[in-house]
Design an enzyme around this catalytic site. Structure first.
Site, mmCIF file in Angstrom:
data_model
loop_
_atom_site.group_PDB
_atom_site.id
_atom_site.type_symbol
_atom_site.label_atom_id
_atom_site.label_comp_id
_atom_site.label_asym_id
_atom_site.label_seq_id
_atom_site.Cartn_x
_atom_site.Cartn_y
_atom_site.Cartn_z
ATOM 1 N N GLY A 196 0.831 -1.200 0.000
ATOM 2 C CA GLY A 196 0.000 0.000 0.000
ATOM 3 C C GLY A 196 0.859 1.240 0.000
ATOM 4 C CE1 TYR B 248 -1.225 -5.340 -15.934
ATOM 5 C CE2 TYR B 248 -0.883 -4.029 -13.964
ATOM 6 C CZ TYR B 248 -0.380 -4.721 -15.032
ATOM 7 O OH TYR B 248 0.965 -4.814 -15.199
#
Ligand code: SF4
Length: 489
Positions: free
Chosen positions: A109, A266
């Site tokens: 993250g 994706y």
């Protein structure tokens, strides 16, 4: 897609099993999320050993190194840089030698309030190398200072206590895994931007039940673990000798599920389960819905390997136009070279993809890809197809126009380099030299994911950032006009 994934995390608690090998296999299954560095931290209950280096998982670890990493619990990490540059000191897990044996942390993250966090903790600029290192430093500072009088039992809860203090201060995108000498812990941020799931290694006659945490479910499959569930946004799972415990360290009003919608388009593997559905099915449905948006007469539907392929299959199914292969991908390309300039990036297409001329020559092609970021590689790809004899190229993109930078863990260029932010659809059609261009609508994208009531982040498509973002992170541009972005300098 030209944006890069941003890290995979893995953790295992499995008394009696060789966890370094399990972690290696888990990281190998998460290699697509980060190819710059790999590492793991392993504990035998007394000490923590950390091994990490630049490169792919199979380059960093070999049999000899794995055998030296003894213990029944481990965390692991594959990295692509988002905050901090690409070098050894940014490889993870990060370690702090506090208390009896310290702790290790791995992060997927990107934090959005690092400046405030650093100032609040009085951490001098330059002392920490990344946002993950900053969290580890803050945790280290919150640890009780070494006191020989404290018993092991008293020290045992330190990691959880410290997390309880530090986590509520942290903002942005984070799926963390942590380890000390007695437990592994998994944390998902209150928005659940990045995925994290829980699995179980079933007990056998000789072995107790083991537990696994991973960014994506295929990392469970490869080690023979059963998928139990995705962690909930804002959930912290503690796994130790007593089993699995769930905690909620964040204020309830911060919990707002916003899983990154590009995990479906994706980033995630097609065999990953997200929001209860396999990603491959969602990608096929994206293609089916895309076919309904702007029908075109064509001879062949082809996908750009790999993530454009399921959507191309769906497109062919819905349109009735035959599906075929038009490009062959070099499977071994990995990240063996880095292409910092537009020209080099365009050349990179030739190293990665090669056209099947007999399938393409004289044909009207529908070419399905997952996204366009800068447009450099797409332009080179279209040129390659035309040189191979394509009569027409109709480009279909299985996501809406990518117009805004990501601040939540995906490495994207600033706005001035995002093709859809700087050119109109007509200009893009001309720039890419395609006969027609169509993007999947956001409404259809959400429909294809088929998770009714689920929340998503789609900030790179809409400019609506669910968590306030800094004005500038690294080389990202100012977020002009973003409806819910807050300037923080
Ligand atoms: S901004 Fe885009 S890439 Fe980033 S987390 Fe949100 S949906 Fe994903």
């Amino acid at each position: 897609m030209e944006a890069k994934e941003a890290c995979g995390v893995f953790a295992v608690y499995a008394p009696g099993r060789v966890v370094s090998h399990l972690t290696f296999d888990g990281l190998y299954a998460l290699q697509h999320r980060g190819q710059e560095s790999a590492g793991m931290a392993v504990s035998d209950g007394e000490a923590i050993m950390v091994m990490k280096d630049m490169g792919l998982v199979a380059k960093v670890f070999d049999e000899q190194k794995l055998s030296a990493l003894r213990g029944s619990m481990a965390i692991g990490h594959t990295r692509y840089s988002t905050a901090g540059s690409s070098d050894w000191q940014h490889a993870q897990p990060v370690f702090r030698g506090v208390g009896r044996a310290g702790f290790a942390l791995a992060h997927n993250g990107n934090l959005t309030n690092t400046k405030e966090l650093g100032e609040r903790a009085g951490i001098l600029p330059g002392l920490v190398s990344s946002d993950s290192d900053l969290v580890a430093e803050m945790m280290g500072m919150a640890y009780p200072s070494g006191d020989a009088e404290r018993t092991r039992a008293e020290e045992s809860g330190d990691l959880e206590r410290v997390l309880g203090e530090v986590l509520p201060l942290v903002e942005g995108a984070f799926s963390f895994v942590l380890l000390d000498t007695e437990r592994i812990i998994g944390v998902r941020d209150p928005n659940g931007f990045r995925p994290l799931c829980l699995g179980r290694l079933d007990a056998t006659d000789e072995l107790e039940t083991g537990w696994v945490l991973a960014s994506e479910s295929p990392a469970l499959d490869v080690i023979g673990a059963t998928f139990i569930r995705e962690l909930e946004p804002g959930e912290m799972v503690v796994i130790d000798a007593n089993g699995v415990r769930s905690e909620r360290p964040f204020a309830a009003d911060r919990v707002d599920p916003r899983l990154c919608i590009f995990e479906f388009v994706y980033f995630a593997r097609p065999d990953t389960t997200l929001y209860g559905n396999e990603v491959h099915g969602a990608r096929r449905r994206m293609g089916q819905l895309l076919a309904s948006q702007r029908p075109v007469a064509a001879d062949l539907v082809m996908g750009v390997p790999d993530s454009g392929v399921p959507a191309a299959e769906g497109y062919a199914l819905a349109s009735g136009i035959p599906y075929g292969q038009g490009l062959v991908k070099n499977r071994y390309i990995g990240r063996t070279f880095i292409a910092p300039t537009q020209a080099e990036r365009a050349n990179g297409v030739r190293r990665k993809l090669n056209p099947l001329r007999e399938n393409i020559a004289g044909k009207r092609l529908v070419v399905v890809d997952d996204s366009i970021v800068r447009g450099t590689t797409t332009r080179a790809l279209v040129k390659m197809l035309r040189e191979a004899g394509a009569a027409e190229v109709h480009l279909r993109i299985s996501s809406p126009p990518f117009k805004w930078p990501c601040y939540y863990g995906i490495d994207t260029p600033d706005r001035s380099k995002l093709l859809a932010a700087i050119k109109s659809p007509e200009e893009i059609t001309e720039y890419l030299n395609v006969d027609s261009l169509e993007y999947l609508s956001l409404e259809h994208l959400v429909k294809a994911i088929d998770a009714p009531g689920a929340g998503f982040c789609a900030a790179c498509l809409t400019g609506e950032y669910p968590v306030a973002v800094p004005v500038a992170i690294g080389d990202h541009d100012v977020v002009e006009g973003a409806t819910s972005a807050t300037a923080r300098s």
